[in-house]
Scaffold this motif. Structure first.
Motif, PDB file in Angstrom:
ATOM      1  N   SER A 105      16.206  54.203 -48.364  1.00 53.75           N
ATOM      2  CA  SER A 105      17.518  54.243 -47.708  1.00 53.75           C
ATOM      3  C   SER A 105      17.873  55.666 -47.334  1.00 53.75           C
ATOM      4  O   SER A 105      17.736  56.579 -48.161  1.00 53.75           O
ATOM      5  CB  SER A 105      18.607  53.694 -48.639  1.00 53.75           C
ATOM      6  N   VAL A 106      18.332  55.856 -46.113  1.00 56.39           N
ATOM      7  CA  VAL A 106      18.793  57.168 -45.659  1.00 56.39           C
ATOM      8  C   VAL A 106      20.045  56.957 -44.822  1.00 56.39           C
ATOM      9  O   VAL A 106      20.349  55.836 -44.402  1.00 56.39           O
ATOM     10  CB  VAL A 106      17.725  57.902 -44.816  1.00 56.39           C
ATOM     11  N   PHE A 107      20.752  58.057 -44.572  1.00 58.40           N
ATOM     12  CA  PHE A 107      21.897  58.003 -43.678  1.00 58.40           C
ATOM     13  C   PHE A 107      21.468  58.408 -42.274  1.00 58.40           C
ATOM     14  O   PHE A 107      20.515  59.167 -42.081  1.00 58.40           O
ATOM     15  CB  PHE A 107      23.025  58.904 -44.181  1.00 58.40           C
ATOM     16  N   LYS A 108      22.206  57.892 -41.329  1.00 60.90           N
ATOM     17  CA  LYS A 108      21.944  58.208 -39.921  1.00 60.90           C
ATOM     18  C   LYS A 108      21.933  59.723 -39.721  1.00 60.90           C
ATOM     19  O   LYS A 108      22.790  60.434 -40.236  1.00 60.90           O
ATOM     20  CB  LYS A 108      23.048  57.583 -39.063  1.00 60.90           C
ATOM     21  N   GLY A 109      20.920  60.188 -38.986  1.00 61.73           N
ATOM     22  CA  GLY A 109      20.798  61.609 -38.714  1.00 61.73           C
ATOM     23  C   GLY A 109      19.972  62.367 -39.731  1.00 61.73           C
ATOM     24  O   GLY A 109      19.585  63.525 -39.485  1.00 61.73           O
ATOM     25  N   ALA A 110      19.674  61.739 -40.847  1.00 57.89           N
ATOM     26  CA  ALA A 110      18.868  62.398 -41.878  1.00 57.89           C
ATOM     27  C   ALA A 110      17.388  62.238 -41.554  1.00 57.89           C
ATOM     28  O   ALA A 110      16.997  61.285 -40.870  1.00 57.89           O
ATOM     29  CB  ALA A 110      19.170  61.791 -43.243  1.00 57.89           C
ATOM     30  N   PRO A 111      16.555  63.153 -42.059  1.00 54.16           N
ATOM     31  CA  PRO A 111      15.108  62.974 -41.851  1.00 54.16           C
ATOM     32  C   PRO A 111      14.590  61.841 -42.729  1.00 54.16           C
ATOM     33  O   PRO A 111      15.135  61.554 -43.796  1.00 54.16           O
ATOM     34  CB  PRO A 111      14.532  64.321 -42.290  1.00 54.16           C
ATOM     35  N   VAL A 112      13.538  61.221 -42.259  1.00 59.20           N
ATOM     36  CA  VAL A 112      12.945  60.128 -43.034  1.00 59.20           C
ATOM     37  C   VAL A 112      11.422  60.284 -43.046  1.00 59.20           C
ATOM     38  O   VAL A 112      10.822  60.724 -42.058  1.00 59.20           O
ATOM     39  CB  VAL A 112      13.354  58.746 -42.449  1.00 59.20           C
ATOM     40  N   GLU A 113      10.856  59.972 -44.206  1.00 54.30           N
ATOM     41  CA  GLU A 113       9.399  60.001 -44.341  1.00 54.30           C
ATOM     42  C   GLU A 113       8.956  58.768 -45.116  1.00 54.30           C
ATOM     43  O   GLU A 113       9.389  58.562 -46.258  1.00 54.30           O
ATOM     44  CB  GLU A 113       8.925  61.266 -45.063  1.00 54.30           C
ATOM     45  N   LEU A 114       8.124  57.958 -44.519  1.00 49.21           N
ATOM     46  CA  LEU A 114       7.573  56.790 -45.193  1.00 49.21           C
ATOM     47  C   LEU A 114       6.139  57.137 -45.585  1.00 49.21           C
ATOM     48  O   LEU A 114       5.318  57.459 -44.733  1.00 49.21           O
ATOM     49  CB  LEU A 114       7.591  55.566 -44.283  1.00 49.21           C
ATOM     50  N   LYS A 115       5.867  57.034 -46.862  1.00 48.70           N
ATOM     51  CA  LYS A 115       4.577  57.483 -47.363  1.00 48.70           C
ATOM     52  C   LYS A 115       3.502  56.402 -47.269  1.00 48.70           C
ATOM     53  O   LYS A 115       3.766  55.210 -47.455  1.00 48.70           O
ATOM     54  CB  LYS A 115       4.720  57.955 -48.810  1.00 48.70           C
ATOM     55  N   CYS A 116       2.299  56.864 -46.982  1.00 48.37           N
ATOM     56  CA  CYS A 116       1.148  55.970 -46.922  1.00 48.37           C
ATOM     57  C   CYS A 116      -0.075  56.745 -47.393  1.00 48.37           C
ATOM     58  O   CYS A 116      -0.373  57.828 -46.888  1.00 48.37           O
ATOM     59  CB  CYS A 116       0.923  55.472 -45.496  1.00 48.37           C
ATOM     60  N   ASN A 117      -0.771  56.178 -48.343  1.00 44.85           N
ATOM     61  CA  ASN A 117      -2.043  56.742 -48.792  1.00 44.85           C
ATOM     62  C   ASN A 117      -3.122  55.673 -48.657  1.00 44.85           C
ATOM     63  O   ASN A 117      -2.848  54.480 -48.796  1.00 44.85           O
ATOM     64  CB  ASN A 117      -1.952  57.222 -50.240  1.00 44.85           C
ATOM     65  N   TYR A 118      -4.330  56.099 -48.404  1.00 50.31           N
ATOM     66  CA  TYR A 118      -5.393  55.132 -48.196  1.00 50.31           C
ATOM     67  C   TYR A 118      -6.633  55.508 -48.999  1.00 50.31           C
ATOM     68  O   TYR A 118      -6.802  56.636 -49.449  1.00 50.31           O
ATOM     69  CB  TYR A 118      -5.744  55.030 -46.710  1.00 50.31           C
ATOM     70  N   SER A 119      -7.478  54.510 -49.144  1.00 52.41           N
ATOM     71  CA  SER A 119      -8.768  54.710 -49.798  1.00 52.41           C
ATOM     72  C   SER A 119      -9.810  54.024 -48.939  1.00 52.41           C
ATOM     73  O   SER A 119      -9.708  52.813 -48.675  1.00 52.41           O
ATOM     74  CB  SER A 119      -8.735  54.095 -51.208  1.00 52.41           C
ATOM     75  N   TYR A 120     -10.775  54.803 -48.471  1.00 53.72           N
ATOM     76  CA  TYR A 120     -11.831  54.247 -47.621  1.00 53.72           C
ATOM     77  C   TYR A 120     -12.967  55.242 -47.561  1.00 53.72           C
ATOM     78  O   TYR A 120     -12.742  56.427 -47.353  1.00 53.72           O
ATOM     79  CB  TYR A 120     -11.282  53.970 -46.215  1.00 53.72           C
ATOM     80  N   SER A 121     -14.168  54.773 -47.715  1.00 49.73           N
ATOM     81  CA  SER A 121     -15.317  55.670 -47.805  1.00 49.73           C
ATOM     82  C   SER A 121     -15.779  56.194 -46.454  1.00 49.73           C
ATOM     83  O   SER A 121     -16.425  57.236 -46.380  1.00 49.73           O
ATOM     84  CB  SER A 121     -16.474  54.958 -48.501  1.00 49.73           C
ATOM     85  N   GLY A 122     -15.441  55.488 -45.384  1.00 51.15           N
ATOM     86  CA  GLY A 122     -15.891  55.911 -44.064  1.00 51.15           C
ATOM     87  C   GLY A 122     -14.823  56.680 -43.325  1.00 51.15           C
ATOM     88  O   GLY A 122     -13.906  57.251 -43.916  1.00 51.15           O
TER      89      GLY A 122
END
Lengths: 114, 113
Positions: B12-29
């Motif tokens: 949850s963020v307020f309008k005008g604020a920065p937002v970052e949605l995190k994603c990490n992955y695991s893959y050998s290639g």
């Protein structure tokens, strides 16, 4: 024009019944998929077909049987429905099967088993 | 095996604020990474892919192979950004020319006025 369409949108049925969900795409894509979205919104691949050939079968119970009569259609038949099958099922298609092209999704079919 | 992790179920963020949605992955290639978005009562659709390096609706995402991350960022969030966001990884199925698109668990973003 709807690109990927699924029917029905909602399906309520009793345990033990057999049901089918239909999917059609008019994008001319070679590859079609079925995904299951559970109650926690986790989206997991079930099957993929490329030109009517099964490519991915992701450890899904064999009560689930996909059928692809042609590359524009991928139907999902489910036998002996169980409570745990309740979920939203999404059909998708992509131009080819490498996974690197955009996948286009249907609107989903909400299955409720009672 | 390929795996995608989105550690935040809700954000949850307020309008005008920065937002970052995190994603990490695991893959050998060498992975192909995507962000998909599902707005309320709409179907899941592609937001952006790492290979195109473009900004869509003000969102950007940079693939960091060292940290195996593909975080989605926007400097000023808008109310219309409220939606479910899925990070996805495409990896080649061993021994074939086919790939598999694997999704993370999804993050529900709510932007408050």
């Amino acid at each position: 024009d709807t690109a990927v369409s699924q029917t029905p949108k909602y399906l309520v049925t009793q345990m033990g019944n057999d049901k089918s969900i239909k999917c059609e795409q008019n994008l001319g894509h070679d590859t079609m998929y079925w995904y299951k979205q559970d109650s926690k919104k986790f989206l997991k691949i079930m099957f993929s077909y490329n030109n009517k050939e099964l490519i991915i079968n992701e450890t899904v119970p064999n009560r689930f049987s996909p059928k692809s009569p042609d590359k524009a259609h991928l139907n999902l038949h489910i036998n002996s429905l169980e409570l745990g099958d309740s979920a939203v099922y999404f059909c998708a298609s992509s131009q080819e099967g490498t996974g690197n092209t955009e996948a286009f999704f249907g609107q989903g079919t909400r299955l409720t088993v009672v | 095996a390929q795996r995608v992790t989105q550690p935040e179920k809700l954000l949850s963020v307020f309008k005008g604020a920065p937002v970052e949605l995190k994603c990490n992955y695991s893959y050998s290639g060498s992975p192909e990474l995507f962000w998909y978005v599902q707005y309320s009562r709409q179907r899941l659709q592609l937001l952006l892919r790492h290979i195109s390096r473009e900004s869509i609706k003000g969102f950007t995402a940079d693939l960091n192979k060292g940290e195996t991350s593909f975080h989605l960022k926007k400097p000023f969030a808008q109310e219309e950004d409220s939606a479910m966001y899925y990070c996805a990884l495409s990896g080649r199925i061993a021994g074939t020319s086919y790939g598999k698109l694997t999704f993370g668990q999804g993050t529900i973003l709510t932007v408050h006025p």
